[in-house]
Enzyme design. Structure first.
Site, mmCIF file in Angstrom:
data_model
loop_
_atom_site.group_PDB
_atom_site.id
_atom_site.type_symbol
_atom_site.label_atom_id
_atom_site.label_comp_id
_atom_site.label_asym_id
_atom_site.label_seq_id
_atom_site.Cartn_x
_atom_site.Cartn_y
_atom_site.Cartn_z
ATOM 1 N N ARG A 145 0.880 -1.180 0.000
ATOM 2 C CA ARG A 145 0.000 0.000 0.000
ATOM 3 C C ARG A 145 0.914 1.226 0.000
ATOM 4 O O ARG A 145 1.616 1.505 0.969
ATOM 5 C CB ARG A 145 -0.873 -0.022 1.248
ATOM 6 C CG ARG A 145 -1.721 1.219 1.451
ATOM 7 C CD ARG A 145 -2.859 1.260 0.479
ATOM 8 N NE ARG A 145 -3.878 2.227 0.890
ATOM 9 C CZ ARG A 145 -4.457 3.092 0.056
ATOM 10 N NH1 ARG A 145 -4.083 3.137 -1.217
ATOM 11 N NH2 ARG A 145 -5.394 3.898 0.496
ATOM 12 N N GLY A 146 0.930 1.953 -1.134
ATOM 13 C CA GLY A 146 1.894 3.024 -1.325
ATOM 14 C C GLY A 146 1.870 4.076 -0.247
ATOM 15 O O GLY A 146 2.917 4.531 0.228
ATOM 16 N N GLU A 147 0.696 4.486 0.182
ATOM 17 C CA GLU A 147 0.600 5.543 1.176
ATOM 18 C C GLU A 147 1.205 5.137 2.515
ATOM 19 O O GLU A 147 1.657 5.987 3.280
ATOM 20 C CB GLU A 147 -0.869 5.940 1.361
ATOM 21 C CG GLU A 147 -1.487 6.587 0.128
ATOM 22 C CD GLU A 147 -2.956 6.902 0.336
ATOM 23 O OE1 GLU A 147 -3.437 6.741 1.481
ATOM 24 O OE2 GLU A 147 -3.642 7.307 -0.627
ATOM 25 N N ASP A 148 1.223 3.808 2.805
ATOM 26 C CA ASP A 148 1.729 3.326 4.088
ATOM 27 C C ASP A 148 3.256 3.165 4.101
ATOM 28 O O ASP A 148 3.919 3.490 5.086
ATOM 29 C CB ASP A 148 1.096 1.972 4.438
ATOM 30 C CG ASP A 148 -0.392 2.099 4.741
ATOM 31 O OD1 ASP A 148 -0.867 3.245 4.854
ATOM 32 O OD2 ASP A 148 -1.049 1.055 4.846
ATOM 33 N N ARG A 190 5.530 3.228 0.878
ATOM 34 C CA ARG A 190 6.317 3.444 -0.347
ATOM 35 C C ARG A 190 7.635 4.186 -0.067
ATOM 36 O O ARG A 190 8.687 3.806 -0.539
ATOM 37 C CB ARG A 190 5.493 4.224 -1.370
ATOM 38 C CG ARG A 190 6.241 4.420 -2.686
ATOM 39 C CD ARG A 190 5.521 5.399 -3.616
ATOM 40 N NE ARG A 190 4.147 5.030 -3.864
ATOM 41 C CZ ARG A 190 3.767 4.116 -4.759
ATOM 42 N NH1 ARG A 190 4.686 3.486 -5.483
ATOM 43 N NH2 ARG A 190 2.502 3.830 -4.939
ATOM 44 N N GLY A 249 -1.067 5.408 -16.063
ATOM 45 C CA GLY A 249 -2.133 5.221 -17.030
ATOM 46 C C GLY A 249 -2.253 3.799 -17.524
ATOM 47 O O GLY A 249 -3.199 3.464 -18.238
ATOM 48 N N GLU A 302 -4.221 -7.384 -6.549
ATOM 49 C CA GLU A 302 -2.847 -7.910 -6.629
ATOM 50 C C GLU A 302 -2.715 -9.204 -5.833
ATOM 51 O O GLU A 302 -2.220 -10.218 -6.334
ATOM 52 C CB GLU A 302 -1.854 -6.885 -6.080
ATOM 53 C CG GLU A 302 -1.466 -5.789 -7.043
ATOM 54 C CD GLU A 302 -0.413 -4.878 -6.441
ATOM 55 O OE1 GLU A 302 -0.122 -3.861 -7.072
ATOM 56 O OE2 GLU A 302 0.114 -5.179 -5.339
#
Length: 1029
Positions: free
Chosen positions: A22-25, A27, A55, A88
């Site tokens: 989870r990128g916000e957590d 990255r 994209g 994923e």
């Protein structure tokens, strides 16, 4: 046509690792650091912001998942709040179930149970998707992923992220390397070799840094083995580097020749840069490089491989005593001396073996057919190629590649050509070892390759010494350079190395044998001698005389013209080649005066030719010949240079040793017709070896007193062998057996490079008791080793006179007891009474042997051991195997606190083991194999902290004491039913090769059991199993 089909079904992956997070957590924190670490380790890793353009659709992401070998799913509190992440993980779990892919969960700031049960913060996160049609599928994927084995961040490395990331990288790297080794179809035969080498490496033992050598001839696979082991274990080190071609890089840079110092400086720079991960590392000089290594490397556990080392100075500059504990240095070399001179432990030098026939065929087929078996129609041709390669991987690969896709005619043509013109690529690699030799050792190598392969080492040394070489030292150099082997006392040489030597002799003038320095090909020798063209260069000739093809007289009449000949070897059937009564024409020159060594098996003459001056002759070997005396017609030529004279099994009748004042080695064994040896006082000053076995006692006795004073008094070894003489005329007043005593005195070999020995073989016959010769031992004041073999009924009573005796061995004798005088041998370290099946008891005062370290009474009929044995405080080895009538051990046997091995194998009458055995703090090996009456082991058995091997196969033991669970690294052999009881604290049970038994290693630590087992244990097990299976 040969097929190029392949049997491989391994999938090829684009990425090594796919990171799901989870990128916000995570990255810009944990994931960023993990990605950088994996990238630094050379692990190709996918993360969406790095590899996926903005994209792109989800199918691009799914494609990346399908093309990844491993997945690391980083579960954070808000992971399940992202539908992207849930898609994923669902796709990942599908790939894990269906393909050769593996997923590992990493629980970042959530509990594993919250992922599995969708509870806590995970429940809150996933509740955002409760109306989504795929919610059930996503929840199942989370549950399955949460049940996988992975990492919980707060429990690994005590929650330290940096250490946790390092550990994760090491584990992934190790798994990738393991897969690489399994999938590399060209690493045939490597598994066995890697297992053998890994025991020397001792990976996981944080002992002092260890240097391991891998040696072998060129092209045998040293680099391949080192690379495979490096790939497998390097992830377990803080720094690692594989340095290829040290030999070349130490003298070349970018294809340009450089000085050795510049080469070593550059290599130091390369090693430091790689190990310390510092691309800007610069070293000004070799001295500075050593200083930096000594300053920086003691703080980092490293794995260093130095490939193709050929000079000890390279090791001084690159692998000094500056490594941190636990570090490992692997050195590959053709020259064992490089390793030994650097102080590498001989037990840690691995000699790479040739491929077996099966391995060779599989490897050849991989290169020739791209599969493991030959194509139809190529089976026989493939076998011929493999036979030619003789197990050498280099030759197998070269020929397999050359013949791939060719038709049968091309294969046959290639095989025909190889018989006369060896493979250039193979010779170029092998010749590196030859070129590194000194000039005299090159010549010695060529002599061995052309003439001496398969010959006894003793004969080779006599021949080479006679030709002016320092033979013992030279052969040792060749052995260390992996150019020859010495097995069972005979010289060995690989077929391709033999081919190299012969090619070197012939290649300058392949069609002009008269210019060859050595001649061994029959057709060429006969052609030269028939057309009288002679030979300008030949120094050595070896030929089997075959009268049906060429009259032997034509050959020997031409020999006198070979003015540079130093070595002549002729052999053949005496009666086929030369009729009875044949003799030399005393007016013709048969042998050139340049001759230094003459070997002629079945020599036809009654004496040496009169025309032979023999001024340079150093060695003569004329076994099974007609010779009756050295010189005929009253001649008395003194052979001043003669050192070796061998006339065994000949018709010799008289020998005048005044003609050989410098003789060192005399072999007259089997000369039954010998009636006189003329040897006045003083003529045997240089004699150090004589064999008179088979000669009459009247001849032997005439030399005996001189031999006593010149040879025997200073000799430390004596073997007395006895056999009954059947059919010998007996004294009618005696019913005792008539015995023949053969004495062999010898001088020990002080070192590997010194083989000179003092020895004498003598027969004494007939005798009825040893008393008639027992007085011969008392004067041997310097004797250190004494062996009695055969049907000796008793040993001398005066053994206590042998004040220096260290080893006493009796093998298959008829003695019933030892004399008490044995107990007075204060220097005795080893007492062996092997297979003495009449031995009823040992002396009660055996404990007086205060320095005894080994006691071997195997295969005797002893029923008990004297209690005084417990006084042998320095005893390290007690071997009682096959003492079938031994009933018990002394109760106080635990007093043997230095004992390391106790072997009771096949002691079928021994009952329980005394409790005092638990006091043996040094005991490492305990063998109770086939001790059927032993019902249990002492409860305090776990006190034997150093015990490495316990064998309880075929005993009466049904339960092992609980204390055994604390004995980390213990290797236990026993029945499967017994070992199954230990499953709570052991590794898995493995079946032995014999199928009836299994072994287990009990461990209670984080170390792998094989890491806890020492190299000496491995060697001990191999020796023990070899003896008993």
């Amino acid at each position: 046509m040969a097929s190029s089909s392949t049997s491989s079904n391994q999938k090829s992956f684009k990425y090594h690792v796919f990171l799901s997070f989870r990128g916000e957590d995570t990255r810009k924190t944990f994931v960023d650091h993990l990605y950088a670490s994996l990238k630094q380790l050379g692990i190709h890793t996918f993360r969406d912001n790095e590899e996926l353009e903005k994209g792109k659709q989800i199918d691009e992401l799914f494609k990346a998942i399908e093309e990844s070998r491993f997945f690391i799913i980083i579960f954070s509190k808000n992971y399940a709040s992202s539908s992207w992440c849930l898609k994923e993980v669902t796709k990942i779990m599908e790939c894990q179930d269906e393909k050769q892919q593996v997923a590992y969960p990493l629980f970042y700031d959530v509990e594993p149970r919250d992922i599995r049960n969708r509870s806590g913060p995970v429940k809150t996160a996933i509740s955002k998707h409760k109306t989504n049609k795929q919610i059930k599928k996503w929840e199942k994927a989370l549950e399955n992923a949460g049940n996988l084995v992975g990492w919980d961040l707060k429990t690994i490395a005590n929650g330290h992220e940096a250490e946790a990331i390092k550990k994760i990288g090491e584990e992934i790297s190790l798994k990738l390397r393991s897969i690489h080794l399994r999938n590399d179809e060209n690493l045939i035969g490597m598994d066995r070799r890697m297992q053998e080498l890994e025991s020397s490496l001792g990976i996981g033992l944080n002992e002092k840094a260890r240097i391991i050598g891998i040696k072998g001839m060129g092209g045998i696979g040293k680099t391949t083995l080192a690379r495979a082991i490096f790939d497998k274990v390097s992830s377990g080190f803080e720094g690692s580097i594989f340095v290829e071609d040290v030999r070349e890089l130490s003298k070349q840079k970018n294809g340009m020749e450089i000085s050795k110092k510049e080469g070593l400086r550059s290599l130091q720079e390369h090693i430091l840069s790689g190990v310390l991960n510092d691309e800007h590392m610069r070293v000004g000089s070799v001295y500075e490089g050593e200083r930096i290594m000594r300053m920086r490397l003691p703080y980092k556990k490293v794995l260093l491989v130095l490939d193709d080392v050929d000079d000890a100075k390279q090791l001084e500059a690159l692998a000094g005593d500056w490594f941190k504990d636990g570090s490992r240095v692997i050195i590959t070399t053709r020259d064992e001396k490089v390793l030994l001179s650097h102080g590498v432990n001989v037990n840690w030098i691995y000699d790479v073996s040739l491929l077996s026939d099966e391995e060779a065929m599989s490897l050849f087929c991989r290169y020739a057919f791209r599969r493991y078996i030959p194509d139809e129609g190529f089976e026989k041709l493939s076998s011929e190629v493999v036979r030619y390669a003789a197990g050498l991987p280099l030759t197998i690969k070269v020929l397999g590649s050359h013949l791939r896709g060719e038709n049968e005619d091309v294969w046959r043509g290639a095989l025909k050509r190889l018989k006369t013109i060896p493979s250039r690529e193979t010779l170029e690699v092998l010749e590196i070892s030859y070129n590194s030799l000194e000039d005299d050792h090159k010549e010695l190598f060529l002599d061995v390759a052309c003439f001496l392969k398969g010959f006894p080492k003793g004969y080779a040394i006599r021949m080479l010494d006679s030709c002016g070489y320092s033979a013992a030292y030279g052969l040792r150099i060749l052995e260390q350079r992996s150019l020859i082997t010495i097995l069972n006392g005979r010289l060995g040489m690989h077929d391709k190395i033999e081919e190299l030597g012969k090619n070197i002799v012939r290649r300058s003038h392949p069609h002009e044998p008269n210019k060859h320095s050595r001649l061994w090909i029959r057709e060429e020798i006969e052609e030269l001698f028939i057309d009288d063209s002679g030979t300008e260069a030949s120094t050595c000739i070896g030929l089997q005389l075959m009268p049906k093809e060429l009259n032997p007289e034509i050959i020997i009449k031409k020999l006198g013209n070979l003015n540079r000949l130093r070595y002549l070897s002729l052999y053949g059937n005496l009666h086929d080649c030369f009729p009875s009564g044949w003799n030399f024409d005393q007016t013709k020159q048969y042998f050139p005066n340049s001759l230094q060594f003459l070997y002629w098996r079945a020599y036809p003459g009654l004496s040496l030719p009169q025309t032979f001056l023999a001024n340079n002759l150093v060695g003569i070997e004329l076994a099974k010949s007609r010779i009756v005396q050295l010189w005929g017609s009253g001649e008395r030529k003194v052979l001043k240079k003669l050192r070796f004279l061998g006339l065994r099994d000949s018709k010799l009748r008289t020998l005048d040793l005044r003609m050989t004042p410098n003789l060192e080695n005399l072999d007259l064994s089997g000369c039954h017709d010998l009636i006189e040896i003329y040897a006045p006082a003083g003529c045997l000053k240089r004699l150090i070896f004589i064999n008179l076995v088979g000669c009459s006692w009247s001849v032997s006795s005439s030399l005996f007193k001189q031999l006593e004073s010149l040879v025997l008094l200073s000799i430390p070894n004596l073997i007395v062998s006895v056999e009954c003489l059947k059919g010998f005329l007996r004294d009618s007043t005696s019913n005792l057996p008539v015995l023949q005593f053969t004495f062999y005195y010898s001088k020990e070999q002080p070192s590997k490079t010194e083989i000179d020995r003092k020895g004498v073989f003598l027969d004494l016959q007939p005798c009825t008791k040893l008393e008639s010769v027992s007085g011969r031992t008392g004067f041997l004041q310097h004797l250190r080793r004494l062996t009695f073999k055969g049907c000796i009924p008793e040993v001398p009573n005066d053994l206590d006179q042998l004040k220096c005796l260290e080893e006493l061995t009796l093998y298959s004798t008829h003695i019933k007891c030892l004399p008490d005088s044995v107990c007075m041998l204060k220097c005795l370290k080893s007492l062996s009474l092997i297979d003495c099946q009449h031995l009823e008891e040992l002396p009660e005062n055996l404990g007086w042997l205060e320095n005894l370290e080994e006691l071997n009474v195997s295969s005797t009929i002893l029923t008990h051991l004297p209690d005084s044995i417990c006084m042998l405080i320095h005893l390290k080895c007690l071997l009682l195997d096959s003492c079938k009538f031994l009933e018990k051990l002394p109760e106080d046997i635990g007093q043997l606190e230095c004992l390391e091995e106790l072997n009771l194998t096949k002691c079928a009458s021994v009952g329980d083991i005394p409790n005092s055995i638990c006091k043996m703090k040094c005991l490492r090996y305990l063998f109770l194999h086939f001790c059927s009456q032993v019902q249990k082991l002492p409860e305090e058995f776990g006190n034997l902290n150093l015990l490495e091997v316990l064998d309880v196969v075929d005993t009466g033991i049904s339960h092992l004491p609980h204390s055994i669970s604390s004995m980390n690294g213990l290797c236990i052999f026993g029945s499967i039913s017994l070992l199954d009881q230990l499953c709570a604290f052991t590794t898995k049970i493995e079946t032995s090769e014999n199928g009836s038994f299994c072994y287990i290693q009990a461990v209670n630590s984080t170390h792998a059991p094989t890491e806890l087992r020492s190299q000496s244990t491995e060697n001990h097990l191999k020796r023990w199993w070899w003896c008993w299976w």
